[in-house]
Design an enzyme around this catalytic site. Structure first.
Site, PDB file in Angstrom:
ATOM      1  CG  HIS A  59      -1.850  -1.003   1.366  1.00 14.56           C
ATOM      2  ND1 HIS A  59      -3.191  -0.760   1.240  1.00 14.56           N
ATOM      3  CD2 HIS A  59      -1.838  -2.354   1.470  1.00 14.56           C
ATOM      4  CE1 HIS A  59      -3.957  -1.791   0.936  1.00 14.56           C
ATOM      5  NE2 HIS A  59      -3.151  -2.778   1.436  1.00 14.56           N
ATOM      6  CG  HIS A  81      -6.004  -3.631   6.364  1.00 11.09           C
ATOM      7  ND1 HIS A  81      -4.992  -3.008   5.873  1.00 11.09           N
ATOM      8  CD2 HIS A  81      -6.547  -4.275   5.326  1.00 11.09           C
ATOM      9  CE1 HIS A  81      -4.921  -3.096   4.795  1.00 11.09           C
ATOM     10  NE2 HIS A  81      -5.669  -3.947   4.284  1.00 11.09           N
ATOM     11  CE1 TYR A  83      -3.223  -6.463   8.664  1.00 15.86           C
ATOM     12  CE2 TYR A  83      -5.468  -6.975   7.713  1.00 15.86           C
ATOM     13  CZ  TYR A  83      -4.110  -6.429   7.392  1.00 15.86           C
ATOM     14  OH  TYR A  83      -3.470  -6.261   6.066  1.00 15.86           O
ATOM     15  CG  MET A 206      -7.732 -10.494   5.469  1.00 18.57           C
ATOM     16  SD  MET A 206      -5.998 -10.562   6.284  1.00 18.57           S
ATOM     17  CE  MET A 206      -5.384 -12.122   5.645  1.00 18.57           C
ATOM     18  CB  SER A 207      -9.991  -4.676   3.576  1.00 19.16           C
ATOM     19  OG  SER A 207     -10.196  -4.897   2.103  1.00 19.16           O
ATOM     20  CG  HIS A 242       1.102  -9.314   2.392  1.00 15.62           C
ATOM     21  ND1 HIS A 242      -0.351  -9.100   2.157  1.00 15.62           N
ATOM     22  CD2 HIS A 242       1.721  -8.207   2.404  1.00 15.62           C
ATOM     23  CE1 HIS A 242      -0.114  -7.565   1.891  1.00 15.62           C
ATOM     24  NE2 HIS A 242       0.920  -7.215   2.246  1.00 15.62           N
TER      25      HIS A 242
HETATM   26  N1  HPA Z   1      -7.999 -14.874   2.470  1.00 14.89           N
HETATM   27  C1  HPA Z   1      -8.151 -13.308   3.257  1.00 14.89           C
HETATM   28  N2  HPA Z   1      -7.799 -12.444   2.749  1.00 14.89           N
HETATM   29  C2  HPA Z   1      -7.203 -12.336   1.444  1.00 14.89           C
HETATM   30  C3  HPA Z   1      -6.932 -13.503   0.601  1.00 14.89           C
HETATM   31  C4  HPA Z   1      -7.312 -14.863   1.361  1.00 14.89           C
HETATM   32  O1  HPA Z   1      -7.399 -16.034   0.918  1.00 14.89           O
HETATM   33  N3  HPA Z   1      -6.336 -13.404  -0.400  1.00 14.89           N
HETATM   34  C5  HPA Z   1      -5.936 -12.085  -0.427  1.00 14.89           C
HETATM   35  N4  HPA Z   1      -6.625 -11.504   0.672  1.00 14.89           N
END
Ligand code: HPA
Length: 267
Positions: A59, A81, A83, A206-207, A242
């Site tokens: 980002h 996020h 988290y 996750m967003s 990631h």
């Molecule tokens: N899960 C959660 N978040 C994500 C994923 C995933 O498989 N891929 C990219 N972001």
């Protein structure tokens, strides 16, 4: 609207000019290059007090204000996020600022895992709805009755139709489906993916969900598009990390840019 948001909007107008912004774009992991396509002014989040530090790699923490396909946009290169801080409302101030700058529409993008075999890595999906599987809510603690936000059609159907027409014109396949929000930052287990698949989710990430709740709270028309960066846990042998997300995001990003460019003049 907080005073802080009005003050920040004043500061942004001093730097980027007075013309009202129409559309806000929030860029997901590895999808940041779109900010470079905007003819305008970039303001680092550091200069905007209260903006998130956006400490996730992939980002670029800056706000770009300018023209994209003839439309005045505000592009958020980084998002906060849940988290990162444990705060569900981490994007509230940036979205209040977007509203104060005059925007009526917010489009979120994200990287997501797919649970649909026919929607593999590199595809893109317009969100038709979401499942807030985290159970968290950015409006917890909000004191006014405005907190009781209706979420039916939170992904504006007319805006989705614009995306579909734009994808057709750009000759890009655009899937539509339900996005499930997991808080992260750990990825999901195979059993968790099986559970949300059974519940009707097509993609997981996750967003976006907290931003869309906040966007609807602020009266913004919301749309969102996922770039599929992997098959969700247990759906294939593909690795999930990631760095894989960041490496795969450009596949979808190119399609996403085509669709957004074709859509913007019709929004
Ligand atoms: N899960 C959660 N978040 C994500 C994923 C995933 O498989 N891929 C990219 N972001």
């Amino acid at each position: 609207m907080s005073r802080n948001a009005e003050e920040l909007a004043d500061k942004i107008r001093e730097i980027a000019g007075d013309a009202p912004v129409r559309v806000g774009l929030i860029l997901g992991s590895g999808l940041g290059h779109l900010a470079g396509a905007v003819e305008g002014v970039a303001i680092p989040y550091d200069e905007l007090e209260g903006f998130p530090h956006a400490g996730v790699s992939g980002h670029v923490p800056q706000l770009v204000i300018g023209q994209l396909e003839g439309v005045r946009v505000a592009v958020f290169g980084g998002r906060a996020h849940y988290y990162e801080s444990g705060r569900g409302d981490a994007m509230r101030l940036p979205l209040e600022v977007l509203k104060a700058l005059g925007a009526d529409t917010m489009i979120a993008t994200n990287a997501a895992g797919s649970m649909v075999p026919d929607m593999p890595t590199g595809e893109i999906m317009a969100l038709s709805d979401h499942i807030n599987f985290s159970g968290l809510n950015p409006l917890i603690g909000e004191q006014t009755d405005a907190r009781f936000v209706p979420m039916k059609d939170c992904y504006d159907p007319a805006l989705r139709e614009v995306f579909v027409a734009a994808a057709k014109a750009a000759e890009v396949t655009l899937h539509q489906g339900v996005y499930a929000w997991y808080s992260g930052p750990s990825f999901e287990t195979v059993a968790e993916i099986r559970a949300i698949r059974t519940l009707g989710a097509d993609a997981v990430g996750m967003s976006t969900v907290p931003e869309v709740i906040l966007g609807r709270f602020l009266g913004l028309r919301c749309g969102a598009i996922s770039a599929i960066t992997n098959m969700a846990a247990g759906m294939s042998d593909e690795s999930i990390s990631h760095s894989h997300t960041k490496a795969m995001a450009p596949l979808g990003a190119a399609k996403l840019e085509k669709v957004l460019r074709a859509a913007l003049p019709h929004i």
